[in-house]
Design a protein around this motif. Sequence first.
Motif, PDB file in Angstrom:
ATOM      1  N   LYS A  38       0.863  -1.180   0.000  1.00  0.00           N
ATOM      2  CA  LYS A  38       0.000   0.000   0.000  1.00  0.00           C
ATOM      3  C   LYS A  38       0.900   1.231   0.000  1.00  0.00           C
ATOM      4  CE  LYS A  38      -3.842   2.037   2.611  1.00  0.00           C
ATOM      5  NZ  LYS A  38      -3.182   3.185   3.291  1.00  0.00           N
ATOM      6  N   THR A  39       0.909   1.956  -1.102  1.00  0.00           N
ATOM      7  CA  THR A  39       1.891   3.026  -1.315  1.00  0.00           C
ATOM      8  C   THR A  39       1.378   4.402  -0.899  1.00  0.00           C
ATOM      9  OG1 THR A  39       1.107   3.128  -3.610  1.00  0.00           O
ATOM     10  CG2 THR A  39       3.094   1.826  -3.162  1.00  0.00           C
ATOM     11  N   THR A  40       0.290   4.453  -0.171  1.00  0.00           N
ATOM     12  CA  THR A  40      -0.215   5.718   0.345  1.00  0.00           C
ATOM     13  C   THR A  40      -0.604   5.542   1.804  1.00  0.00           C
ATOM     14  OG1 THR A  40      -1.956   7.405   0.138  1.00  0.00           O
ATOM     15  CG2 THR A  40      -2.536   5.161  -0.490  1.00  0.00           C
ATOM     16  N   SER A  41      -0.470   6.609   2.579  1.00  0.00           N
ATOM     17  CA  SER A  41      -0.903   6.561   3.973  1.00  0.00           C
ATOM     18  C   SER A  41      -2.397   6.804   4.100  1.00  0.00           C
ATOM     19  CB  SER A  41      -0.151   7.621   4.791  1.00  0.00           C
ATOM     20  OG  SER A  41      -0.466   8.919   4.317  1.00  0.00           O
ATOM     21  N   LYS A  42      -3.030   7.208   2.996  1.00  0.00           N
ATOM     22  CA  LYS A  42      -4.456   7.486   3.016  1.00  0.00           C
ATOM     23  C   LYS A  42      -5.256   6.188   2.941  1.00  0.00           C
ATOM     24  CE  LYS A  42      -3.766  11.987   0.857  1.00  0.00           C
ATOM     25  NZ  LYS A  42      -4.103  12.881  -0.274  1.00  0.00           N
ATOM     26  N   CYS A  43      -6.410   6.202   3.605  1.00  0.00           N
ATOM     27  CA  CYS A  43      -7.189   4.977   3.706  1.00  0.00           C
ATOM     28  C   CYS A  43      -8.641   5.123   3.285  1.00  0.00           C
ATOM     29  CB  CYS A  43      -7.170   4.472   5.152  1.00  0.00           C
ATOM     30  SG  CYS A  43      -5.527   4.057   5.744  1.00  0.00           S
ATOM     31  N   LYS A  44      -9.157   6.330   3.232  1.00  0.00           N
ATOM     32  CA  LYS A  44     -10.580   6.503   2.967  1.00  0.00           C
ATOM     33  C   LYS A  44     -10.832   7.681   2.041  1.00  0.00           C
ATOM     34  CE  LYS A  44     -13.416   6.158   6.436  1.00  0.00           C
ATOM     35  NZ  LYS A  44     -14.204   6.462   7.660  1.00  0.00           N
ATOM     36  N   ASN A  45     -11.661   7.447   1.038  1.00  0.00           N
ATOM     37  CA  ASN A  45     -12.149   8.514   0.173  1.00  0.00           C
ATOM     38  C   ASN A  45     -13.670   8.430   0.200  1.00  0.00           C
ATOM     39  OD1 ASN A  45     -12.978  10.204  -1.945  1.00  0.00           O
ATOM     40  ND2 ASN A  45     -11.100   9.836  -3.097  1.00  0.00           N
ATOM     41  N   THR A  46     -14.276   9.227   1.066  1.00  0.00           N
ATOM     42  CA  THR A  46     -15.719   9.160   1.257  1.00  0.00           C
ATOM     43  C   THR A  46     -16.484   9.650   0.037  1.00  0.00           C
ATOM     44  OG1 THR A  46     -15.649  11.334   2.337  1.00  0.00           O
ATOM     45  CG2 THR A  46     -15.544   9.398   3.755  1.00  0.00           C
ATOM     46  N   ALA A  47     -15.858  10.492  -0.765  1.00  0.00           N
ATOM     47  CA  ALA A  47     -16.548  11.038  -1.942  1.00  0.00           C
ATOM     48  C   ALA A  47     -16.913   9.953  -2.940  1.00  0.00           C
ATOM     49  CB  ALA A  47     -15.681  12.101  -2.606  1.00  0.00           C
ATOM     50  N   ILE A  48     -16.082   8.919  -3.040  1.00  0.00           N
ATOM     51  CA  ILE A  48     -16.362   7.841  -3.997  1.00  0.00           C
ATOM     52  C   ILE A  48     -16.644   6.510  -3.300  1.00  0.00           C
ATOM     53  CG2 ILE A  48     -15.031   8.922  -5.843  1.00  0.00           C
ATOM     54  CD1 ILE A  48     -12.733   7.020  -5.221  1.00  0.00           C
ATOM     55  N   GLY A  49     -16.661   6.502  -1.964  1.00  0.00           N
ATOM     56  CA  GLY A  49     -17.005   5.291  -1.230  1.00  0.00           C
ATOM     57  C   GLY A  49     -15.982   4.192  -1.298  1.00  0.00           C
ATOM     58  N   VAL A  50     -14.681   4.563  -1.179  1.00  0.00           N
ATOM     59  CA  VAL A  50     -13.604   3.579  -1.258  1.00  0.00           C
ATOM     60  C   VAL A  50     -12.733   3.666  -0.005  1.00  0.00           C
ATOM     61  CG1 VAL A  50     -11.528   2.850  -2.499  1.00  0.00           C
ATOM     62  CG2 VAL A  50     -13.533   3.600  -3.771  1.00  0.00           C
ATOM     63  N   GLU A  51     -12.399   2.509   0.572  1.00  0.00           N
ATOM     64  CA  GLU A  51     -11.454   2.436   1.674  1.00  0.00           C
ATOM     65  C   GLU A  51     -10.416   1.364   1.365  1.00  0.00           C
ATOM     66  OE1 GLU A  51     -13.040   2.395   5.662  1.00  0.00           O
ATOM     67  OE2 GLU A  51     -14.959   3.193   4.967  1.00  0.00           O
ATOM     68  N   CYS A  52      -9.233   1.520   1.954  1.00  0.00           N
ATOM     69  CA  CYS A  52      -8.142   0.585   1.692  1.00  0.00           C
ATOM     70  C   CYS A  52      -7.266   0.473   2.925  1.00  0.00           C
ATOM     71  CB  CYS A  52      -7.331   1.070   0.489  1.00  0.00           C
ATOM     72  SG  CYS A  52      -6.005  -0.045  -0.008  1.00  0.00           S
TER      73      CYS A  52
END
Length: 218
Positions: A140-154
């Motif tokens: 996982k190459t990003t520290s980000k985990c959630k994008n609520t605008a498009i409904g995606v989490e990782c």
Amino acid sequence: MITSATVSKLIMPNPEGFPQQMRDRHQWITWRLSQKSSNKDEFSKIPTNPKTGENASSTDPNTWSDFETAVAHWKSGKASGLGFVTIPDDGMVLIDLDNCRDPVTGELTQEARRWIESLKTYVEVSPSGTGLHAFQLGTKTTSKCKNTAIGVECYDRGRFFCVTGVAPDESQYPISDNQESLEKFLDECFPEDEETTTPLTACPLPTGVDEQRVLDKL
């Protein structure tokens, strides 16, 4: 969210549907439904230890089990479903796609279809029937985990996923090891110049607190 109107429509696990890469790992839990005291019409998913039936924690491996133990606990009727824990440095990344599937027809949104065709990895229907989970080997190459605008989490650590083993269609893949496709997905869903995501930290939390917030939405 699980309500009195939807609780009978939950997707039950299909143990035979899980890939061997997941079955071989000692990262399994179970979960049970509990009626919320604040709203009797809503239910929470409580993570549980398949070996004891007590609460489980994503930061305590002693509360996890092997696949067979988790399945046996669920089949005994003492749990509502199966769960899988993400841990650091095991090379598995879990992706949650929200509100992308019609629970009645099984039809996927165009974006969801495009993403799973690009990843070409193991994908399953979420317990609610309205979302998808994708499991990918890689970094996982990003520290980000959630994008609520498009409904995606990782996530790649410190989380439970309520899993089903139920494929969204007949074309199913094993868990793939394709860093290029994973990075392409992450770059699209978690752009570095947008503040739509929430960084993940691995700080230990009291049993059931952080896990409950995540489990309630799956």
